[in-house]
Each structure stands twice: as structure tokens, then as C-alpha cells.
Design an enzyme around this catalytic site. Structure first.
Site, PDB file in Angstrom:
ATOM      1  N   ARG A   1      15.220 -47.834 -45.542  1.00  0.00           N
ATOM      2  CA  ARG A   1      16.295 -48.731 -45.148  1.00  0.00           C
ATOM      3  C   ARG A   1      17.211 -47.981 -44.183  1.00  0.00           C
ATOM      4  NH1 ARG A   1      13.536 -52.137 -46.625  1.00  0.00           N
ATOM      5  NH2 ARG A   1      13.842 -53.705 -48.252  1.00  0.00           N
TER       6      ARG A   1
ATOM      7  N   ARG B   1      11.961 -38.954 -58.733  1.00  0.00           N
ATOM      8  CA  ARG B   1      12.598 -38.609 -60.008  1.00  0.00           C
ATOM      9  C   ARG B   1      11.566 -38.270 -61.073  1.00  0.00           C
ATOM     10  NH1 ARG B   1      17.738 -39.163 -59.669  1.00  0.00           N
ATOM     11  NH2 ARG B   1      18.486 -40.308 -57.855  1.00  0.00           N
TER      12      ARG B   1
ATOM     13  N   HIS C   1      11.557 -53.325 -37.847  1.00  0.00           N
ATOM     14  CA  HIS C   1      11.311 -53.614 -39.275  1.00  0.00           C
ATOM     15  C   HIS C   1      10.016 -54.414 -39.418  1.00  0.00           C
ATOM     16  CE1 HIS C   1      13.542 -53.865 -43.357  1.00  0.00           C
ATOM     17  NE2 HIS C   1      12.234 -53.865 -43.532  1.00  0.00           N
TER      18      HIS C   1
END
Lengths: 330, 330
Positions: free
Chosen positions: A239, A178, A287
Site C-alpha cells: 500500500r 510475525r 495499482h
């Protein structure tokens, strides 16, 4: 006097360096079997500090650690070893903690996991191993990293750590974030709203390392994969919820992307019957992309630094705004 | 008029760019099945230029290509795509050629092969793949490249290309070479005579990328391996003869080094019954560490540049001194 809850191995590593605080903290340790220990003896405590690191979360200690935290009347300071906050477990801790500090020291470990994934894909590691298994002295062609274009979604700590390595190796890096602030670790920065199908199609590798929010849920869906280049690599260390996994499996069958190397899945641990385990186009790790001894050492240092700061009323590193836990869209 | 002997695929790629020389060269192509072609027709030629690149050496064309060269009365200019000269085949060509130019453009490809080997070893790739094959959501710990020390034997084009990458990734690099000139791609330069057992023992990874000479024959022997660090990686992209392979296999059994990733063997192709194929501590590729499309393109450019220079009587890049072929100890 604060109870100081931490994994018993963390305590063993750090005991000598915790000694200077022995008039203000009383260690409470959790073992892998969930046993609670008080290595410096019982002490009258009316407050609690806790350190949730990889020793805790990647072991049998996690359950007893959480139970202890939830049962406590208060939680004065929690040092996490994770960057993400959106995990429901951490949300609950964050809501309870007076002060909550996150950690970004895993970035270097995760970046190395990404480079491993990239080198094995572009280096054609699977074909090399297959030739050896067949005892065949065979030509295996491959591709140099310096000729590859990477599109990195999420260009914060992790994205920049990956970009720094890739730029050093001569690859072309586009960072998606962003903030339009330029980065020395990307050739270009693009706003998420400006990522076209064309932009995706130019990448030899697409990496997701952004947080999971309402906006990023299913970011990589059927359309996203259809835009990817033939022969390209898809990678996810963010994720599982960033990816429509059914769409990914279909996309791999269609060759766009040609391969997926992923460290996160929607359901963790991934059930044994899930097709991601066995799809020939998938390389999957549990993970564990941050699981280096170096990362552990850096987290130890961060904890000690912040513990000292907390006890002395000084500002904490990576203090998380309490609003982050009130408002889930972080 | 020169005959210009090259692989038919090389000719196809470069035909348009060879056209400007059509008044001075007449292409003679060799196919994978050994067929000789004259795509621009027969021409009265009294001289010969040849381009021996990966298309030739890594295909069925090698035999017919060599035969053509040996049978020729003369060889005016030979452009090799290899850096090394000690191969008996190239020696024979070198003795015949009026001008012989070598190539170092494979260094970037080979360096990426080395990084692949390093990332897979320190990233614990084998354990990751084993966990996936067993469908086990399992912790796999690994090590960051930035924490590793590398000892690189031979710090010329290839060694520096590896060192440049490793330094960019934050690793510690010691380069071994006769010249004591400092390099931006190494923390230290050490003379081969000054490499102590201690020096070897400090390295997490030892890479051989030096030429094979009388001095370097069996450089890596039982004593060498005994000096290596437990858990370390041994890698060879130089020549098979640098290594006592029986000693390597014993050393792997003893855990020093813990793993060997090698691209070259004493006998090539390696016979199917050789124990290097199947030893669990060995990752083996078929002398193909330079086999990238980028490397091929760079060699194409070098050939065109040197062809033009040769035809115009200008100096050649990487011209090899004829003495290199008279005297084997290069």
C-alpha cells in the site's frame, strides 16, 4: 431469492455456470457506464449477494456498484477479489455484509509483476532500450537474478508467491513476518522487530507486500532508505501508506535505493503533477499488478465455489472474521 | 616457459592466483587501446597460451589480441569464453591451437536475458512505460508466465538453462534437439524434423538458441513465422543467420509474431540504418546477453582450472575436438 449483483462482463462469462442456481439467484448486472440490468428478468428478492471483482473496481462500473450496495437493505454475502481489507470502501461493505470472503488468487499475478520489476532492473532494461533508441551497438552489462538477495516484507500469500519464484531462480530470500514458521520459499524468516539496518543493507532488492496497519504506516522512511545498499531496488506492491514518498524521492537522488518500481501510491489515482511520475529513478504502474486474465479466471472459480457453498449452507473459503471490520488494525 | 596472452583487466583480477604458475608462464597483457604489456617482465618463451574472454572480445583489445595470436609461431592452448565455434575468427584460432577449450558458463546469463525478454513481453512492459510517460493512471492487463507455452530450438546448455527457469516458474516447455534424451527442464523433447506448423502455432514464445549450421541457416523464415501464434513472442540468442530478417520484419507487420526480442543479427554490429533498430515490434540488444559479472567470474574460474590442468598434463574441461575446426558443420 437473492439478487446477485455483479459486473455485466462477469455475468456474460459465467452465465452458463450460474444457470444451475437460477431458482435461488436473480442476476443484477452493472455495466461500465453504470447501467443496471436484469438479464433473467425481474424477480421478487428479499436478500442480496454481490461479487466485487476487478471487472467492477477497474472500470466505470465501480460507482454504480457501490451505490447499489449502499442503498440495499441488507447484504448477505460479499465475495471480494482482493486480499486487503483496509480500504475504506471495503470496510464499509465488510461492516454491512453478513458474510464476507476475501481472495488471495492475485498472488501469482502480483508475484509476476515483481519478477518483471526485478528482471528489468537487474537486467538493465533501461540501458538496453536507450542503446536501441540511439541505434548504438553498445555493451550493456547486467546482473543475474541468482546472485541477488531479496528482503521481502510481509511473507504471506504474495510474499511466498514471490519467494517461490525467486528461490526457483536461485536467488537468496529473506522473508519478514510475525509468524516464525519456516517457509520453503525463504532462506530465512525474520521477525519485523528484528530487521536491523544491516539486514536491510544486505539486500539487493527490498519488496514491501505487507498490509497497511498502524505499525506499518511509513515503514519505509528516510532511515529505512539510508540503510539500503547502493545500487539496490526498492519495490512496493503493498500500500502507498507504507512509504514516506518524499523520503523515497530524496533517497533516490542519493542513490539508495538506485531505483524504485512501485504499483501503489499514497494517493490513487496519482495526481498528474506528482513527482513520482517523472523521477528517472521510478517505474510506476497504476495499482494493476494483479491484472491478469489468469487472475480473473481464478477469481471466477472462487466466486462460483463460494456462491454454491453459501447457497447450500456450507463453509466459505477465505471467510473473513467480522471483527476485522470492527477493528481497523488488521 | 609459456607466454600467457590475456586482457590486462583479466590479468589484474587474477594476478594473485596466477602467481603459483610464475615458473611456467609469463603474462602478456593487451589493453583496450591495443597496448601489449609484460607485467612480470620479459622471459624467454617458446610456447603460447591465450585466454579469449569477454574482456577481450567486447573491447578495443580484440584487434591487437588477434594480431598477436596470428603472428605467433604456435598456439599451445586457447581457452575461449564462448560456446560457439562457427565464428570465422574462432575457426582460425581453433585451426592453430594444439588444445582449444570452449565454455558454457554464459548459459545462466543468457537464460536470464531470455527471462527478461519474456517478462517484459508478457508483463506488457512497453504499455506500462507508455502509461507512465503519459502520466496516465491506466489499466494495463498482462499475462502470467505460468500460463505460457515455450518452444525452445536448441536444448543444450543454454536451452536447458532457460527451460530450468521456465519450469520453475510453472511454464510449459518444449525443447527441440536431435538427441531424444528426456530432460528435467522440458515437458517434451521434439526432434527438429518433427516440428510441425501446428507445434510452432501452439507456442506463446519461440526461442532460438541453437548453433548456426547449414541445416539451421534461415530456420526462421516466412513459413516459420506464418505458423506462429497471434500475439506470440519470437526471441533469438543463437545467431543472426538463423533468421530471415526481411521475413521477420514482414511477419511482425502481420502480427505473427507480435514481438521479437533479439540479441543477434546477421550483420554485427548492426548498421545504423537497418530497420530492425526502429521497428516498433523489435527489442534489440547488441549480442550482449552473456554480459554479466557472474559470467565473467565463472569464466575466470574455468580458465584457472584449465590452465592448471594444461600445465600439469591433466585433462581439460570442454576440450574441443580438433575435427570441429576442420569440419565447419559443427
Amino acid at each position: 431469492m437473492y439478487e446477485c449483483l455483479l459486473h455485466h462482463e462477469t455475468f456474460s462469462r459465467l452465465e452458463a455456470r450460474l444457470k444451475p442456481f437460477s431458482d435461488r439467484i436473480s442476476p443484477v448486472t452493472v455495466s461500465d457506464s453504470g447501467e443496471i440490468g436484469r438479464p433473467w428478468g425481474e424477480a421478487a428478492c428479499d436478500a442480496l449477494i454481490a461479487h466485487g471483482n476487478a471487472d467492477v473496481w477497474f472500470s466505470g462500473a465501480a460507482r454504480a456498484f457501490g451505490k447499489y450496495l449502499y442503498a440495499a437493505d441488507r447484504l448477505d454475502f460479499f465475495q471480494s477479489s482482493a486480499a486487503g481489507l483496509e480500504n475504506p470502501f471495503l470496510q464499509k461493505i465488510g461492516e454491512k455484509a453478513q458474510a464476507y470472503a476475501s481472495s488471495h488468487v492475485q498472488s501469482d499475478a502480483i508475484a509476476d509483476w515483481v519478477l518483471w520489476a526485478g528482471y528489468d532492473w537487474f537486467g538493465n532494461g533501461a540501458a538496453r532500450r536507450a542503446a536501441q533508441a540511439a541505434k548504438e551497438w553498445r555493451n550493456v552489462h547486467f546482473r543475474e537474478i541468482q546472485s541477488t538477495h531479496w528482503l521481502i516484507y510481509g511473507f504471506g500469500h504474495i510474499g511466498e508467491a514471490v519467494g517461490r519464484r525467486l528461490k526457483g531462480l536461485g536467488a537468496h530470500v529473506t522473508g519478514v513476518r510475525r509468524s516464525d514458521q519456516v517457509s520453503p520459499f525463504a532462506d530465512r524468516i525474520v521477525h519485523p522487530n528484528d530487521v536491523s539496518a544491516d539486514e536491510i543493507g544486505q539486500a539487493d532488492a527490498v519488496l514491501l507486500c505487507c498490509p497497511h496497519t498502524e505499525e506499518t504506516e511509513n515503514l519505509a522512511d528516510a532511515d529505512f532508505f539510508a540503510a539500503m545498499k547502493e545500487g539496490s531496488l526498492f519495490s512496493n506492491v503493498g500500500r502507498g501508506a507504507l512509504v514516506d514518498e518524499a523520503a523515497l524521492l530524496k533517497a533516490l537522488d542519493a542513490g539508495r535505493p538506485a531505483h524504485a518500481t512501485i504499483d501503489v501510491t499514497r494517493e490513487e489515482p496519482l495526481p498528474a503533477d506528482h513527482p513520482l511520475w517523472t523521477h528517472p529513478g521510478v517505474t510506476l504502474t497504476a495499482h494493476t499488478s494483479a491484472l491478469t486474465s489468469e487472475s480473473r479466471k481464478r477469481n471466477d472459480e472462487l466466486f462460483l465455489e463460494n456462491l454454491s457453498a453459501f447457497l447450500n449452507g456450507e463453509p466459505l473459503r477465505n471467510l473473513v472474521d467480522a471483527k476485522a471490520f470492527a477493528d481497523q488494525s488488521v
